[in-house]
Design an enzyme around this catalytic site. Sequence first.
Site, short mmCIF file in Angstrom:
data_model
loop_
_atom_site.label_atom_id
_atom_site.label_comp_id
_atom_site.label_asym_id
_atom_site.label_seq_id
_atom_site.Cartn_x
_atom_site.Cartn_y
_atom_site.Cartn_z
N ARG A 27 70.31 51.20 3.18
CA ARG A 27 69.69 50.44 2.10
C ARG A 27 68.58 49.56 2.68
O ARG A 27 68.85 48.51 3.27
CB ARG A 27 70.75 49.59 1.38
CG ARG A 27 70.30 49.07 0.03
CD ARG A 27 71.43 48.29 -0.64
NE ARG A 27 72.60 49.10 -0.89
CZ ARG A 27 72.77 49.87 -1.96
NH1 ARG A 27 71.83 49.92 -2.89
NH2 ARG A 27 73.87 50.58 -2.11
N GLU B 194 75.70 58.51 -1.96
CA GLU B 194 74.62 59.04 -2.79
C GLU B 194 73.39 59.36 -1.94
O GLU B 194 72.96 58.56 -1.11
CB GLU B 194 74.24 58.03 -3.86
CG GLU B 194 73.08 58.47 -4.74
CD GLU B 194 72.38 57.32 -5.45
OE1 GLU B 194 71.21 57.51 -5.81
OE2 GLU B 194 72.99 56.25 -5.59
N ARG C 196 68.15 58.49 3.97
CA ARG C 196 69.58 58.82 3.85
C ARG C 196 69.87 60.24 4.35
O ARG C 196 70.95 60.50 4.86
CB ARG C 196 70.04 58.64 2.40
CG ARG C 196 70.02 57.18 1.96
CD ARG C 196 70.78 56.94 0.68
NE ARG C 196 70.78 55.52 0.35
CZ ARG C 196 71.61 54.94 -0.51
NH1 ARG C 196 72.52 55.68 -1.13
NH2 ARG C 196 71.54 53.64 -0.75
N ARG D 41 61.81 48.22 -2.55
CA ARG D 41 62.79 47.58 -3.44
C ARG D 41 63.30 46.30 -2.81
O ARG D 41 63.60 46.25 -1.62
CB ARG D 41 63.96 48.53 -3.71
CG ARG D 41 63.54 49.80 -4.44
CD ARG D 41 64.72 50.69 -4.78
NE ARG D 41 64.25 51.96 -5.34
CZ ARG D 41 65.04 52.98 -5.64
NH1 ARG D 41 66.35 52.88 -5.46
NH2 ARG D 41 64.54 54.09 -6.15
N SER E 168 69.72 61.32 -7.04
CA SER E 168 70.12 61.01 -8.40
C SER E 168 69.15 61.71 -9.33
O SER E 168 67.94 61.49 -9.25
CB SER E 168 70.09 59.49 -8.63
OG SER E 168 70.67 59.14 -9.85
#
Length: 426
Positions: free
Chosen positions: A276, A348, A390, A261, A351
Site C-alpha cells: 500500500r 487483492e 502488488r 493516493r 478489482s
Amino acid sequence: MHDIRLIRDDPAAFDASLARRGFAPVASELVALDERRRALMTEAQVAQARRNEASKAIGAAKAAKDEATAATLMAEVATLKERLPAIEAEEKALGESLNAQLAAIPNLPLADVPEGADEAGNVLVASHGTPGTFAFTPREHDAIGPALGLDFETGAAMSGARFTLLRGAAARLHRALGQFMLDTLSGTHGYEQVVPPLLVRDEAVFGTGQLPKFAEDLFKTTDGRWLIPTAEVSLTNIVREQILSEAELPLRFTALTPCFRSEAGAAGRDTRGFIRQHQFEKVEMVSIVTPDASEAEHERMTACAEGLLNALGLPFRRMKLCTGDMGFTAARTYDLEVWLPGQGQYREISSCSTCTDFQARRMNARYRPEGEKATRFVHTLNGSGLAVGRTLVAVLENYQQEDGAVAIPDVLQPYLKGLNRLEPAR
C-alpha cells in the site's frame, strides 16, 4: 449519479436497493425537495408569462388613455420584476441542494450482489491454481526484496512513509511486468493503448465518483488540479459530454500510469512493504458500452485480468464483493485475490467493476442507438489489469528460492533479455 425521475417513479424500490448497501431511506426527502423545486419553476414560468402579458396590456391601456389601468398594471409588473429573481434564486438553490444530495448517494447494487456489511460477506466465485509448496519457510516480500533492489529506507528518507525506491533487479522486474500487462491487453484483447494526463480538473474526478465524497483520499496540486488515483479517471473521461454513435461502441482503453493516493482511510494498514503506497503503477482497463452489453463486458474484462495471472503462474481466486464492501460507483465488483505464501493469505490484486450508467450521468456521456433520435447514457466499466507493485510482490513471494534468488516466470523472460533468475546482492 441517480436520476430523480426514476426515484419519483418508484421511491420504494430506490430505498429498498439503497438499504442493501446499509443506507437509510432518502427517497421521500429527495422527492419532496424536487417537488418544491419544480413548483418554483412553474411559479417562475407563470410569473414571467403574466409579466409579459401585463407589459403588453400597459401599452394598450396607455393607447386608450386609461391611465388608472396602466398604473395598476405597471405596479403589478414592478412587483413581478422584484419577485422573479427571488423565485429563480430559491429554485437554483434547491436544485443545487438536490444535485449535491444525489451526488453523495452510491450506486445501487445489481440483484445478484450478495448482501453483507464488510469483506466477511464477500462470496468465493472460483479458485485458480494451487498454492505452491516450499522445502523451506517462505518469506514475505519485504524480507526478500531489499537484496533485489526494493529500497524501503531510501524511499522513506526521500519522501516519507509509503514511498519505496526500486533499483536494479527489482526495477527491471517492475518494468517488465507493466509492459507484459500492457502488451497483452492491447495485443491479445483489443484494448486501445492510451497515455493519459496524470493531472485532471474537478469535473473529471467528479465524473468518476471520487469527488466530492473522497477528496481526502486524493492529492491536489497548488493550481487546483488533482493527481489521478487511477487511470480510470482519465480513461473514462475520454467520453465526457459526448454523444457517441452506437457503431462506435464498445470502446476499450488501457493505460500504464503512476497512481497517487493519500490512503487517508487506510491508517495503520500495510505500513510495511510494497503493498500500500502513496505512489504506485497500475495498468487500467476501461470499457464504454451499450447497456445491453455491460453484463458480458464485465465478465470479459474480469477474464482478461485473470488471463494475466494465469500467464504469470500465480494462484488466485475470484471474489464477488458484497454490498457493504463495494466501491461508491460500482453496481457489481469482482476482486481477484492473489496467493502470497509469505503472508499465507490471499490479497487483492485486481478489482473489476461495472458502474452501469452511474458515472455516465455524472459525465453526461451518451450514445444514440441506431435508427433513433433520442440518446441514452452509456455504461462504464473499469478494472485493474493489474496493479504492478502488488504483482511484483506476488512474483517475489511465489517464485522465491531458498538462497534468496527469485525465478522469473516464462512470459516475463523476453522482457528481461532471457534472464530466468534474479540474484540477490551479496
